[in-house]
Design a protein around this motif. Structure first.
Motif, PDB file in Angstrom:
ATOM      1  N   SER A  90       0.817  -1.211   0.000  1.00 44.32           N
ATOM      2  CA  SER A  90       0.000   0.000   0.000  1.00 44.32           C
ATOM      3  C   SER A  90       0.855   1.267   0.000  1.00 44.32           C
ATOM      4  O   SER A  90       1.974   1.283   0.517  1.00 44.32           O
ATOM      5  CB  SER A  90      -0.988  -0.049   1.169  1.00 44.32           C
ATOM      6  OG  SER A  90      -0.643   0.850   2.161  1.00 44.32           O
ATOM      7  N   ILE A  91       0.293   2.291  -0.621  1.00 44.63           N
ATOM      8  CA  ILE A  91       0.942   3.609  -0.631  1.00 44.63           C
ATOM      9  C   ILE A  91      -0.094   4.584  -0.086  1.00 44.63           C
ATOM     10  O   ILE A  91      -1.242   4.595  -0.539  1.00 44.63           O
ATOM     11  CB  ILE A  91       1.340   4.029  -2.059  1.00 44.63           C
ATOM     12  CG1 ILE A  91       2.339   3.042  -2.669  1.00 44.63           C
ATOM     13  CG2 ILE A  91       1.929   5.446  -2.063  1.00 44.63           C
ATOM     14  CD1 ILE A  91       2.635   3.281  -4.135  1.00 44.63           C
ATOM     15  N   GLU A 118      -3.796  -3.222 -10.452  1.00 40.12           N
ATOM     16  CA  GLU A 118      -2.633  -2.368 -10.193  1.00 40.12           C
ATOM     17  C   GLU A 118      -3.099  -0.918 -10.239  1.00 40.12           C
ATOM     18  O   GLU A 118      -4.063  -0.590 -10.944  1.00 40.12           O
ATOM     19  CB  GLU A 118      -1.527  -2.601 -11.246  1.00 40.12           C
ATOM     20  CG  GLU A 118      -2.002  -2.381 -12.670  1.00 40.12           C
ATOM     21  CD  GLU A 118      -0.934  -2.661 -13.717  1.00 40.12           C
ATOM     22  OE1 GLU A 118       0.187  -3.071 -13.359  1.00 40.12           O
ATOM     23  OE2 GLU A 118      -1.229  -2.447 -14.907  1.00 40.12           O
ATOM     24  N   ASN A 119      -2.459  -0.087  -9.462  1.00 36.52           N
ATOM     25  CA  ASN A 119      -2.820   1.329  -9.458  1.00 36.52           C
ATOM     26  C   ASN A 119      -1.569   2.198  -9.435  1.00 36.52           C
ATOM     27  O   ASN A 119      -0.485   1.727  -9.067  1.00 36.52           O
ATOM     28  CB  ASN A 119      -3.728   1.635  -8.257  1.00 36.52           C
ATOM     29  CG  ASN A 119      -5.128   1.065  -8.471  1.00 36.52           C
ATOM     30  OD1 ASN A 119      -5.738   1.275  -9.505  1.00 36.52           O
ATOM     31  ND2 ASN A 119      -5.619   0.288  -7.492  1.00 36.52           N
ATOM     32  N   PHE A 120      -1.764   3.436  -9.840  1.00 34.88           N
ATOM     33  CA  PHE A 120      -0.637   4.347 -10.057  1.00 34.88           C
ATOM     34  C   PHE A 120      -0.950   5.681  -9.380  1.00 34.88           C
ATOM     35  O   PHE A 120      -2.116   6.064  -9.274  1.00 34.88           O
ATOM     36  CB  PHE A 120      -0.452   4.598 -11.561  1.00 34.88           C
ATOM     37  CG  PHE A 120      -0.371   3.345 -12.387  1.00 34.88           C
ATOM     38  CD1 PHE A 120       0.859   2.827 -12.749  1.00 34.88           C
ATOM     39  CD2 PHE A 120      -1.525   2.660 -12.778  1.00 34.88           C
ATOM     40  CE1 PHE A 120       0.944   1.665 -13.502  1.00 34.88           C
ATOM     41  CE2 PHE A 120      -1.453   1.503 -13.517  1.00 34.88           C
ATOM     42  CZ  PHE A 120      -0.220   0.992 -13.894  1.00 34.88           C
ATOM     43  N   ILE A 121       0.092   6.374  -9.003  1.00 40.21           N
ATOM     44  CA  ILE A 121      -0.107   7.719  -8.460  1.00 40.21           C
ATOM     45  C   ILE A 121       0.962   8.597  -9.111  1.00 40.21           C
ATOM     46  O   ILE A 121       2.110   8.175  -9.255  1.00 40.21           O
ATOM     47  CB  ILE A 121       0.099   7.755  -6.923  1.00 40.21           C
ATOM     48  CG1 ILE A 121      -0.662   6.604  -6.268  1.00 40.21           C
ATOM     49  CG2 ILE A 121      -0.352   9.081  -6.345  1.00 40.21           C
ATOM     50  CD1 ILE A 121      -0.107   6.217  -4.925  1.00 40.21           C
ATOM     51  N   ALA A 122       0.595   9.796  -9.500  1.00 40.00           N
ATOM     52  CA  ALA A 122       1.583  10.661 -10.148  1.00 40.00           C
ATOM     53  C   ALA A 122       1.251  12.119  -9.894  1.00 40.00           C
ATOM     54  O   ALA A 122       0.119  12.466  -9.555  1.00 40.00           O
ATOM     55  CB  ALA A 122       1.632  10.393 -11.655  1.00 40.00           C
ATOM     56  N   THR A 156      -6.586  12.686   1.597  1.00 36.33           N
ATOM     57  CA  THR A 156      -5.546  11.659   1.630  1.00 36.33           C
ATOM     58  C   THR A 156      -6.128  10.421   0.943  1.00 36.33           C
ATOM     59  O   THR A 156      -7.342  10.340   0.727  1.00 36.33           O
ATOM     60  CB  THR A 156      -5.159  11.287   3.092  1.00 36.33           C
ATOM     61  OG1 THR A 156      -6.347  10.956   3.799  1.00 36.33           O
ATOM     62  CG2 THR A 156      -4.467  12.421   3.797  1.00 36.33           C
ATOM     63  N   ALA A 157      -5.268   9.486   0.617  1.00 33.95           N
ATOM     64  CA  ALA A 157      -5.771   8.257  -0.015  1.00 33.95           C
ATOM     65  C   ALA A 157      -4.855   7.096   0.331  1.00 33.95           C
ATOM     66  O   ALA A 157      -3.662   7.292   0.607  1.00 33.95           O
ATOM     67  CB  ALA A 157      -5.837   8.440  -1.529  1.00 33.95           C
ATOM     68  N   GLU A 158      -5.437   5.925   0.322  1.00 31.67           N
ATOM     69  CA  GLU A 158      -4.625   4.714   0.441  1.00 31.67           C
ATOM     70  C   GLU A 158      -4.815   3.930  -0.856  1.00 31.67           C
ATOM     71  O   GLU A 158      -5.952   3.627  -1.256  1.00 31.67           O
ATOM     72  CB  GLU A 158      -5.036   3.862   1.632  1.00 31.67           C
ATOM     73  CG  GLU A 158      -4.154   2.608   1.708  1.00 31.67           C
ATOM     74  CD  GLU A 158      -4.279   1.856   3.024  1.00 31.67           C
ATOM     75  OE1 GLU A 158      -5.315   2.011   3.693  1.00 31.67           O
ATOM     76  OE2 GLU A 158      -3.335   1.109   3.349  1.00 31.67           O
ATOM     77  N   VAL A 159      -3.708   3.627  -1.486  1.00 31.28           N
ATOM     78  CA  VAL A 159      -3.774   2.958  -2.786  1.00 31.28           C
ATOM     79  C   VAL A 159      -3.123   1.581  -2.652  1.00 31.28           C
ATOM     80  O   VAL A 159      -1.970   1.462  -2.219  1.00 31.28           O
ATOM     81  CB  VAL A 159      -3.060   3.816  -3.863  1.00 31.28           C
ATOM     82  CG1 VAL A 159      -3.149   3.138  -5.226  1.00 31.28           C
ATOM     83  CG2 VAL A 159      -3.669   5.214  -3.924  1.00 31.28           C
ATOM     84  N   THR A 160      -3.888   0.551  -3.017  1.00 27.14           N
ATOM     85  CA  THR A 160      -3.371  -0.820  -3.020  1.00 27.14           C
ATOM     86  C   THR A 160      -3.610  -1.373  -4.428  1.00 27.14           C
ATOM     87  O   THR A 160      -4.286  -0.725  -5.234  1.00 27.14           O
ATOM     88  CB  THR A 160      -4.124  -1.681  -1.978  1.00 27.14           C
ATOM     89  OG1 THR A 160      -5.519  -1.630  -2.304  1.00 27.14           O
ATOM     90  CG2 THR A 160      -3.904  -1.186  -0.567  1.00 27.14           C
TER      91      THR A 160
END
Ligand code: M6R
Length: 605
Positions: free
Chosen positions: A169-170, A187-191, A212-216
């Protein structure tokens, strides 16, 4: 400023992060680094001063891989470019890693307090306080620790956080800085910016301020400032993935100059088609006003000056153009009878967004002219209208400027129509003139037009002056900015009549003076200034329309542009100047796409 990319999914994150960084390098290129959660549940960190190529080189010597990772390309604010000041930054136990874009204004106070508690700092950056705060507040819940840390911060941020305890997780957060989450399958991406995501997905979520977010790999959970989960609709990006690629061109800047005709045509088509964005704006925004104030920075500011000229000429409404950073602190005299128009390619320029907020607070109706759909400024303003230049990657703005001019001409015609200052026949002629511009621009973007040779003859100049009157002065300002920012030759633009009030003292034998001569009614007056510099043995280069007779004028070289109504000449006259800037930078051996000390989006004050 600073590019950020994060990935979590089933693939190895390292190549994805590196490609993302490459797509974002225009946001900053002082250093680059990445942090990846490895299969043993530890965070591997690699970071290097210099371009992304340095990071790539470092990665060939060590084996780093993992399914979740974050990466950063830096434009230094606090602490000079160095390996240690590069992001990601880690806490002392190496359990947390963060990348950050923005400025933490109270970092010195926070740093001192943390040092008093025994925390050891490795870098000179403002960013490092964040990771130590997260480590301090961490009690097994990363999101809670991040939220607690954010409460301590003053300033702006877009940040990604990795924690060795949460392997896939990010956690990310944003305030006054763009951060986009791209949704993939498994899959997920953050940019920090769309181009890094285009090859993976066009479905995006933009974090608003204080979210805020939690990305898995399988989920994207977004939370409001209070920590409550919120639902957001995804946006679909309509940019072509190839638009952000070189596609065989030697540089993005040259590619983007070549794309000017299409950018002009696309922008005009939107404003003359069924989905004309101007029609969605309440007419009162144009009727119930007695002045317009335009706020913008850099190239966009120069476009605003042309907009002012057009609106004042055709609408007879006073227009003030303000550098956004001056406007926000200048106690501006604006109120509910002022329309504030903000121009920005990226839509993320901190000062321009702040100027919009300031204008709004003072009662103005605000209208953003932005190239990036869904960018922060489009949310900050009451209304937003697009330029359709497509992604602009080179730091030096080219096609975005031409598209901004096109959008501003259309805005001008619309206001004139609403306020009844142009009749139907005049409006028809106006749009007919605009319609010819893409084809005329094409003539200028093809080939080098003799500008490579001219650039070679200018490459060793110490100083170059640009002159013009009226619209030509505004184009001179933009031309001067373009040449100086990528060739590093000192350039100055002067209103032709102003030269003899001081700056003429700098003109001596051989000094290069580039004069814009497209406003026929006042060309003779500008030619007086040409004679004055020629009398001091300057070398004069003119940019002029074909039909302007310059026989006998004291000019050494004439760069011709196609004829068009004088009001629209800035769209064309800037093109040879953009190309000249490019070829001069190339002749001097510089990378025009990534000029020193600069970055594409100026997201800090
Ligand atoms: O994204 P923006 O249009 O708000 O950017 C404003 C300036 O930073 C920008 O126009 C800058 O001056 C150009 N990149 C220079 O070529």
């Amino acid at each position: 400023m600073c590019g950020i990319i994060g990935y979590t999914g089933s693939q190895d994150s390292v190549p994805i992060l590196l490609r993302g960084l490459t797509a974002l390098e225009y946001r900053g290129y002082d250093s680059a680094g990445l942090a990846v959660l490895n299969e043993y549940g530890q965070i591997d960190l690699v970071k290097k001063k210099g371009r992304i190529a340095e990071l790539q080189k470092a990665l060939t010597d060590i084996c780093v891989s993992g399914h979740t990772g974050i990466a950063h390309t830096r434009w230094a604010t606090h602490g000079q470019p160095s390996d240690v000041n590069s992001h990601p930054h880690m806490d002392i136990s190496n359990r947390f890693a963060i990348v950050h874009n923005g400025i933490i204004e109270n970092y010195l106070m926070l740093k001192q307090a943390l040092m008093n508690e025994g925390v050891l700092f490795r870098s000179q950056t403002d960013t490092e306080v964040i990771v130590h705060l997260i480590a301090k507040f961490y009690m097994g819940d990363l999101k809670a620790a991040v939220r607690a840390a954010l409460k301590q911060l003053k300033g702006s941020f877009a940040l990604l956080v990795l924690c060795a305890d949460n392997p896939s997780s990010i956690v990310c957060a944003a305030k006054d800085n763009p951060l986009i989450i791209g949704e993939g399958e498994g899959e997920n991406f953050i940019a920090s910016d769309i181009p890094a995501l285009l090859e993976h997905t066009k479905k995006i979520y933009r974090l608003a301020d204080a979210e805020t977010a939690e990305v898995t790999p399988d989920g994207i959970e977004i939370f409001g400032a209070d920590g409550q989960r919120i639902q957001k609709a995804a946006q679909l990006v309509d940019w072509d993935v190839n638009a952000a690629k070189l596609e065989g061109n030697e540089s993005f800047m040259l590619k983007e100059i070549r794309e000017i005709p299409a950018a002009l045509a696309n922008t005009l088509a939107r404003y003359t088609g069924k989905s004309n964005p101007l029609l969605t704006i309440d007419k009162k925004a144009f009727q119930n006003i007695d002045k317009i104030v335009i706020v913008a920075c850099g190239t966009a500011y120069h476009a605003g000056l042309v907009g002012k000229y057009a609106i004042e000429k055709l609408v007879r409404l006073p227009v003030q153009v303000e550098i956004a950073s001056e406007f926000r602190y200048g106690n501006p005299i604006v109120d509910a009878r002022t329309l504030c128009v903000a121009i920005s390619q990226s839509g993320e320029t901190a000062d321009t967004i702040a100027a919009v907020k300031e204008a709004k607070a003072r009662g103005c109706v605000t209208l953003a002219v932005a190239n990036v759909v869904g960018s922060s400024i489009t949310y900050a303003a009451d209304y937003s209208i697009p330029t359709l230049a497509g992604p602009e990657i080179a730091v030096a703005s080219t096609k975005a400027y031409n598209s901004q001019l096109m959008a501003l001409y259309c805005l001008c015609a619309h206001i004139a129509k609403v306020r009844g200052t142009l009749d139907k026949t005049a409006l028809r002629a106006f749009y007919a003139g605009l319609k010819r511009l893409p084809a005329l621009a094409k003539k200028l973007t093809e080939g080098d037009g003799g500008l490579i040779k001219l650039a070679a003859s200018l490459k060793n100049e110490h100083s170059i002056f640009f002159l013009g009157r009226g619209l030509d002065y505004y184009v001179a300002m933009e031309s001067s900015l373009k040449l100086k920012e990528i060739s590093y030759i000192h350039c100055e633009a002067y209103a032709a009549g102003e030269l003899k009030h001081g700056t003429l003292a700098l003109v001596e034998e051989g000094t290069a003076v580039i004069v814009l001569l497209t406003e026929r009614a006042i060309a003779e007056k500008t030619l007086n200034a040409v004679s004055e510099v020629k009398a001091r043995r300057a070398r004069v280069i003119a940019v002029a329309p074909k039909a302007l007779d310059l026989t006998g004028a004291p000019i050494d070289k004439i760069v011709r542009i196609p004829d068009c109504p004088d009001l629209f000449a800035p769209v064309l006259s800037i093109i040879p100047c953009q190309k000249l800037a490019y070829y001069t930078a190339r002749a001097r051996g510089f990378d025009a796409d990534k000029p020193r000390n600069l970055a594409k989006s100026v997201t800090v004050e």
